[in-house]
Design an enzyme around this catalytic site. Structure first.
Site, PDB file in Angstrom:
ATOM      1  N   TYR A 293       1.064  -0.985  -0.040  1.00 25.15           N
ATOM      2  CA  TYR A 293       0.173   0.402   0.018  1.00 25.15           C
ATOM      3  C   TYR A 293       0.982   0.860   0.435  1.00 25.15           C
ATOM      4  CZ  TYR A 293      -4.040   3.130   1.254  1.00 25.15           C
ATOM      5  OH  TYR A 293      -5.305   3.801   0.977  1.00 25.15           O
ATOM      6  N   TYR A 343      -4.851   5.630  -8.121  1.00 29.80           N
ATOM      7  CA  TYR A 343      -4.654   5.327  -6.404  1.00 29.80           C
ATOM      8  C   TYR A 343      -6.619   4.892  -6.051  1.00 29.80           C
ATOM      9  CZ  TYR A 343      -5.982   6.442  -1.437  1.00 29.80           C
ATOM     10  OH  TYR A 343      -5.931   6.582  -0.416  1.00 29.80           O
TER      11      TYR A 343
END
Lengths: 395, 137
Positions: A293, A343
């Protein structure tokens, strides 16, 4: 740790679909989610009637009504045996896969669609502003606002500064992370930021919350992604390939802003990783590549440390000399990640992790494709979840 | 963000009255002794709701620090610094560092109270010189 080692995979991911990813507001979150679900079901080689479970990962950037269970109406689902909306922030991108895996492993459903959709970019809102929300530590409403502390860039800027000064790390270390992501993005048809980036480009990028620069931040898009989770045998994926889930873990904490609690540079990714490795019967050393992440460059570093690829504070040496980039020692975020790819919170890592483990990653496919790790996190690095994947159905 | 910058909520009126007297009031657990954030209503360590109030000394260290170069609201004019201050009693609070925009993790700081809440926050911190805290005790 009480999790047991599994002798066969828990479940598989066997299809992936996207709605159109865009820097403009094209349609609602719900409409995007439907597009992604339809595409994922087709990709898995399944029919609508094969789907008996739906898990929705809602983003915090918009009101909850924007992505409701009412999605079932639009898609004409009836007689689902498994369905829910998860909202423990961005870790849910991975968590929904975990819950779906548990459901198919225990017979609650056969084929579960897991979908994430988001529209941080609204007609009157820039992407970055969607995440610009107050950060309350004192529990006194209004206190933090006096000082102009806003949201994600402030919290992650704090983490970055503290990481730099505790471990003697300079801006170039974060630049290494950004450059690696950009190099991978140049090989991915899904990525948005594909212009070549040099270390000077990184260092000259605009400061937002010093030490945090523009190129330390994820690239927000509107869009949706969905995957299909089925039991290892049966379900979809015969046509396009499957990734088998061998380990799953979560790690959570309260953000305790007192005493010696270290929130900024030590995260419960540690807890999530240990759980998942143990379940898969492996250790961090066995992982060949990872999707970590990377909403900010500092989260890649903290993720690598938390998941045991190097010791705490040693991320600087670990990422040096292009180690994460194409041709490097340890490929990370092979679609450009959230920094240079796109994203979509946890779905960014899930989708790329699936493509790699299913040998579907095209020009960026990792040859050394044994065990891989997919991670997601939410809050101020408070909520973590991960998957251990393999292309193999048997050990 | 169009909400009022110097918002004072009714529930924490005692806290804001303390601020008006140039006092930062913290909470302390009577059972386990941990010192908690001003707005704590029970102890997150031992779950006791027996909390007492205490006045912060005003001394602490910079836990972290950022300088905003972008305005997220019309209330701020960049560049401006925002610090996470670890008070010597234990809690960390968001504040500002006076005298420019450079500070470092671990710098010793002391509270500086201003009298003009319409100009900015009343509490900020100044970095103490290398000789250490200028405590008068």
């Amino acid at each position: 740790m009480t999790s047991k080692r599994v002798d066969k995979p828990i479940a598989k991911i066997c299809g992936l679909g996207f709605a159109e990813l865009s820097r403009e507001y094209l349609k609602s979150q719900k409409a995007l989610a439907c597009d992604a679900i339809i595409a994922a079901v087709a990709d898995a080689g399944l029919q609508k009637s094969d789907v008996d479970g739906v898990v929705i990962n809602r983003s915090d950037t918009n009101p909850s009504d924007d992505l409701p269970l009412r999605l079932f109406d639009d898609l004409g689902f009836r007689d689902l045996t498994f369905g829910n909306v998860l909202a423990s922030q961005a870790a849910c991108g991975v968590q929904m896969i975990q819950y779906a895996a548990m459901a198919v492993a225990n017979g609650m459903a056969e084929n579960v669609v897991c979908v994430f959709a988001d529209t941080p970019i609204l007609p009157k809102r820039r992407g970055g502003d969607a995440y610009a929300i107050d950060l309350a530590l004192t529990n006194i409403p209004g206190w933090e606002r006096q000082y102009g502390l806003y949201g994600a860039v402030g919290a992650y800027g704090f983490a970055m500064r503290r990481y730099m000064e505790l471990f003697g790390v300079g801006a170039e270390t974060f630049g290494e992370v950004a450059l690696a992501a950009r190099q991978w993005a140049r090989r991915s048809p899904l990525a948005f930021q594909t212009k070549p980036m040099s270390m000077d480009d990184y260092l000259n990028s605009k400061l937002i919350a010093d030490p945090l620069r523009m190129f330390d931040c994820a690239f927000p898009v509107n869009g949706a992604g969905a995957v299909i989770v089925s039991a290892p045998e049966g379900g979809g994926g015969e046509r396009n390939g499957a990734a088998f889930i061998w380990g799953m873990g979560q790690g959570h904490r309260g953000y305790l802003a007192y005493s010696d609690y270290e929130n900024e540079t030590d995260t419960p990714a540690r807890v999530a990783g240990k759980k998942a490795y143990r379940m898969a019967g492996i250790s961090a050393r066995d992982i060949d590549h990872a999707q970590i992440y990377d909403a900010f460059t500092v989260t890649t570093l903290l993720g690598l440390e938390g998941y045991g690829f190097c010791e705490r504070g040693e991320g600087k040496d670990f990422v040096a000399d292009g180690a994460l980039a194409p041709g490097g020692r340890f490929p990370v975020n092979t679609g450009g990640g959230q920094l240079s790819g796109y994203y979509l919170q946890g779905m960014t890592q899930v989708s790329e992790g699936y493509l790699q483990a299913a040998n579907r990653a095209g020009d960026r496919q990792i040859g050394n494709n044994g065990w891989s790790l997919v991670t997601a996190q939410g809050g101020r690095m408070d909520y973590h979840a991960c998957l251990v994947l393999s292309p193999e159905k048997v050990r | 963000m169009t909400e009022e910058r110097f918002f004072r909520d009714e529930q924490n009126i005692a806290f804001w009255e303390g601020v008006a007297r140039n006092e930062l009031r913290l909470k302390k657990c009577s059972v386990c002794g941990v010192v908690l954030a001003p707005g704590a209503t029970f102890c997150s360590e031992c779950w006791s709701s027996e909390l007492t109030e205490m006045k912060a000394s005003g001394y602490g260290k910079v836990h972290s620090f950022v300088v905003y170069h972008r305005a997220f609201s019309e209330n701020e004019t960049p560049p401006y610094g925002v610090a996470l201050i670890a008070l010597e009693e234990g809690p960390r609070i968001v504040s500002a560092v006076t005298g420019g925009v450079t500070a470092h993790v671990g710098d010793d700081v002391e509270a500086v109270w201003s009298v003009a809440p319409t100009e900015g926050p009343t509490l900020s911190f100044s970095v103490v010189n290398e000789a250490g805290w200028k405590r008068e005790d």
